[in-house]
Every structure is written in C-alpha cells, then in structure tokens.
Design a protein around this motif. Structure first.
Motif, short mmCIF file in Angstrom:
data_model
loop_
_atom_site.label_atom_id
_atom_site.label_comp_id
_atom_site.label_asym_id
_atom_site.label_seq_id
_atom_site.Cartn_x
_atom_site.Cartn_y
_atom_site.Cartn_z
N LEU A 100 95.54 150.04 30.68
CA LEU A 100 94.90 150.29 31.96
C LEU A 100 95.93 150.29 33.09
O LEU A 100 96.56 149.27 33.36
CB LEU A 100 93.84 149.22 32.22
N LYS A 101 96.10 151.45 33.72
CA LYS A 101 97.05 151.60 34.82
C LYS A 101 96.30 151.55 36.15
O LYS A 101 95.25 152.17 36.29
CB LYS A 101 97.81 152.91 34.67
N LEU A 102 96.87 150.84 37.12
CA LEU A 102 96.23 150.64 38.42
C LEU A 102 97.02 151.33 39.53
O LEU A 102 98.23 151.15 39.63
CB LEU A 102 96.13 149.13 38.71
N TYR A 103 96.30 152.12 40.34
CA TYR A 103 96.88 152.81 41.48
C TYR A 103 96.26 152.30 42.77
O TYR A 103 95.06 151.99 42.82
CB TYR A 103 96.64 154.32 41.40
N GLU A 104 97.06 152.26 43.82
CA GLU A 104 96.57 151.92 45.15
C GLU A 104 95.87 153.15 45.72
O GLU A 104 96.40 154.26 45.66
CB GLU A 104 97.75 151.53 46.03
N CYS A 105 94.66 152.96 46.26
CA CYS A 105 93.89 154.07 46.80
C CYS A 105 93.19 153.63 48.10
O CYS A 105 92.87 152.47 48.26
CB CYS A 105 92.80 154.51 45.82
N ASN A 106 92.96 154.60 48.97
CA ASN A 106 92.19 154.36 50.18
C ASN A 106 90.90 155.16 50.12
O ASN A 106 90.93 156.35 49.79
CB ASN A 106 92.98 154.76 51.44
N TYR A 107 89.79 154.52 50.44
CA TYR A 107 88.50 155.21 50.51
C TYR A 107 88.54 156.16 51.70
O TYR A 107 88.97 155.78 52.79
CB TYR A 107 87.38 154.18 50.68
N ILE A 108 88.11 157.41 51.51
CA ILE A 108 88.08 158.39 52.60
C ILE A 108 86.65 158.70 53.00
O ILE A 108 86.26 158.55 54.15
CB ILE A 108 88.84 159.68 52.22
N SER A 109 85.82 159.15 52.02
CA SER A 109 84.46 159.53 52.37
C SER A 109 83.59 159.61 51.12
O SER A 109 84.08 159.52 50.00
CB SER A 109 84.45 160.89 53.08
N GLY A 110 82.29 159.84 51.36
CA GLY A 110 81.35 160.04 50.26
C GLY A 110 80.28 158.97 50.21
O GLY A 110 80.56 157.80 50.46
N GLU A 111 79.06 159.42 49.90
CA GLU A 111 77.95 158.50 49.67
C GLU A 111 78.00 158.10 48.20
O GLU A 111 78.07 158.97 47.33
CB GLU A 111 76.62 159.18 49.98
N PHE A 112 77.94 156.84 47.92
CA PHE A 112 78.07 156.37 46.55
C PHE A 112 76.88 156.81 45.69
O PHE A 112 75.73 156.63 46.07
CB PHE A 112 78.19 154.85 46.51
N LYS A 113 77.20 157.41 44.54
CA LYS A 113 76.21 157.68 43.51
C LYS A 113 76.71 156.98 42.25
O LYS A 113 77.86 157.17 41.85
CB LYS A 113 76.01 159.18 43.29
N LEU A 114 75.90 156.15 41.68
CA LEU A 114 76.33 155.35 40.54
C LEU A 114 75.85 155.99 39.24
O LEU A 114 74.66 156.03 38.98
CB LEU A 114 75.81 153.92 40.68
N ASN A 115 76.80 156.48 38.44
CA ASN A 115 76.46 157.13 37.17
C ASN A 115 76.69 156.22 35.97
O ASN A 115 75.89 156.20 35.06
CB ASN A 115 77.26 158.43 37.01
N ILE A 116 77.80 155.50 35.96
CA ILE A 116 78.05 154.58 34.84
C ILE A 116 78.03 153.12 35.29
O ILE A 116 78.25 152.23 34.49
CB ILE A 116 79.38 154.90 34.11
N HIS A 117 77.78 152.92 36.57
CA HIS A 117 77.72 151.57 37.14
C HIS A 117 76.32 151.30 37.68
O HIS A 117 75.60 152.22 38.07
CB HIS A 117 78.76 151.42 38.25
N SER A 118 75.96 150.02 37.72
CA SER A 118 74.66 149.64 38.26
C SER A 118 74.76 149.19 39.71
O SER A 118 73.78 149.24 40.45
CB SER A 118 74.04 148.51 37.42
N GLU A 119 75.94 148.75 40.13
CA GLU A 119 76.15 148.33 41.52
C GLU A 119 77.63 148.31 41.84
O GLU A 119 78.48 148.38 40.96
CB GLU A 119 75.52 146.97 41.79
#
Length: 193
Positions: free
Chosen positions: A139-158
């Motif tokens: 598992l590789k981890l990258y630093e990211c910044n949230y930009i935009s988008g309304e969350f839709k959960l497909n494989i997550h419950s919350e």
C-alpha cells in the motif's frame, strides 16, 4: 602474519546439508568456504545479507495506492461496506493498480469512481506491506488535497475528516495502521520544530 582459524559446530537438517552440498559442489565451493563467505557478508553488511520475512511467497501481492486527502488541516478516512472483506474497517481511500497503470492515475480513477471527488495529487509519502488472509497488500500513500465534489459512497458506508493524531482511535485496516503510525510520528516531529 599468522592466519588463525576457529571451528564452528552447527546442527542442520541432514537433507538440507545434502542439498546445499550438491549446489555448492556445482559452484566449486566447500561448505566451509560458503559459511566463510556468508559470515564475511554478515560483517560487511552489519546484519543478515538478505531480506528475512515471514510473508508467504505463495500469496498474491496486490499493488494498492491510497491518498492522505487533506482539507482544513484534517485528513479523510472512509469505512468499508458490509460486502467487503474489510467490512467496518477504516482506511485511507484509494484503489488497486491495474497492470502498470501510473499510481497517480490509479488515485484519480479511485477517487472519482469510489467517492466522486476531485483532488490534487501531490507527493509520495511512504508505503506499507501487510499480509492478509489470502493475499499481501503493498500500500503506497500519496499526499493529496481535496478540491471539489459531492461525496458518493460506492464501496464505503461513511467518511470522516479527522485530525492526524486521532487516526489510531479508529478501527483501521492493518496496512493503514502502519501508515497512520508513520504519519503520527511525522506530524509530532514537524509540530515540535
């Protein structure tokens, strides 16, 4: 200068000795020469001269990329749905690489497909290797910044935005625990400066 030698008395499996002697003979080495070579490498490397692991080589290795998505000083974690082997566990969102896909493209695809969000993917941070029943995850981890988008959960419950130092308060997937410990240590070191 006199060359002094010492004897070593070791116990090994008789079949292993037979097989090793056969290989060494083909290489033109005696058992004594091979052990001397090994011990010289131990001294040179200041440790065992090869990787020792308890991971089963028969298990499939999954190449997975995830993001430390930051917004207003908090990071995003998401909880897996019921129909998943990691049901109920929290994780840094991401996805499995397809073939030789660029890791950043994997993240773009995963964030769009799984969460419906757009991010700015920045630098690679670290990775963890963790063994699960039936497979191994790199598992590789990258630093990211949230930009935009309304969350839709497909494989997550919350999902939740949490402080980095609170990560271990959640029931994280094993590979994400390793990443979280690294991040917490890094965060503490950076705040002390």
């Amino acid at each position: 200068m006199e060359n002094k030698t010492s004897a070593i008395n070791i116990q090994i499996d008789s079949n292993l000795k037979k097989e090793a002697t056969s290989v060494l003979t083909e290489l033109g080495l005696s058992m004594s020469s091979a052990i001397n070579l090994f011990l010289k490498q131990v001294v040179k490397k200041n440790g065992i001269p090869f990787e020792i692991t308890n991971m089963s080589p028969k298990k499939k290795i999954l190449d997975v990329v995830c993001g430390l998505i930051m917004k207003d000083g908090k990071c995003l974690i998401a909880r897996r749905k019921k129909d998943d082997h990691l049901f109920g566990r929290w994780e840094f969102p991401g996805g499995r690489r397809i073939g030789l896909e660029d890791e950043r493209k994997t993240l773009d695809r995963a964030f769009n497909d799984e969460l419906g969000i757009k991010t700015e993917i920045k630098d690679y941070i670290t990775h963890s290797i963790c063994e699960y029943p039936g497979h191994i995850v790199d598992l590789k981890l990258y630093e990211c910044n949230y930009i935009s988008g309304e969350f839709k959960l497909n494989i997550h419950s919350e999902y939740k935005w949490v402080d980095i130092e609170e990560l271990l308060d959640y029931d994280l997937a094993d590979a994400d625990v390793i990443l979280s410990k690294f991040l917490i240590k890094k965060y503490i070191e950076e705040t002390r400066k």
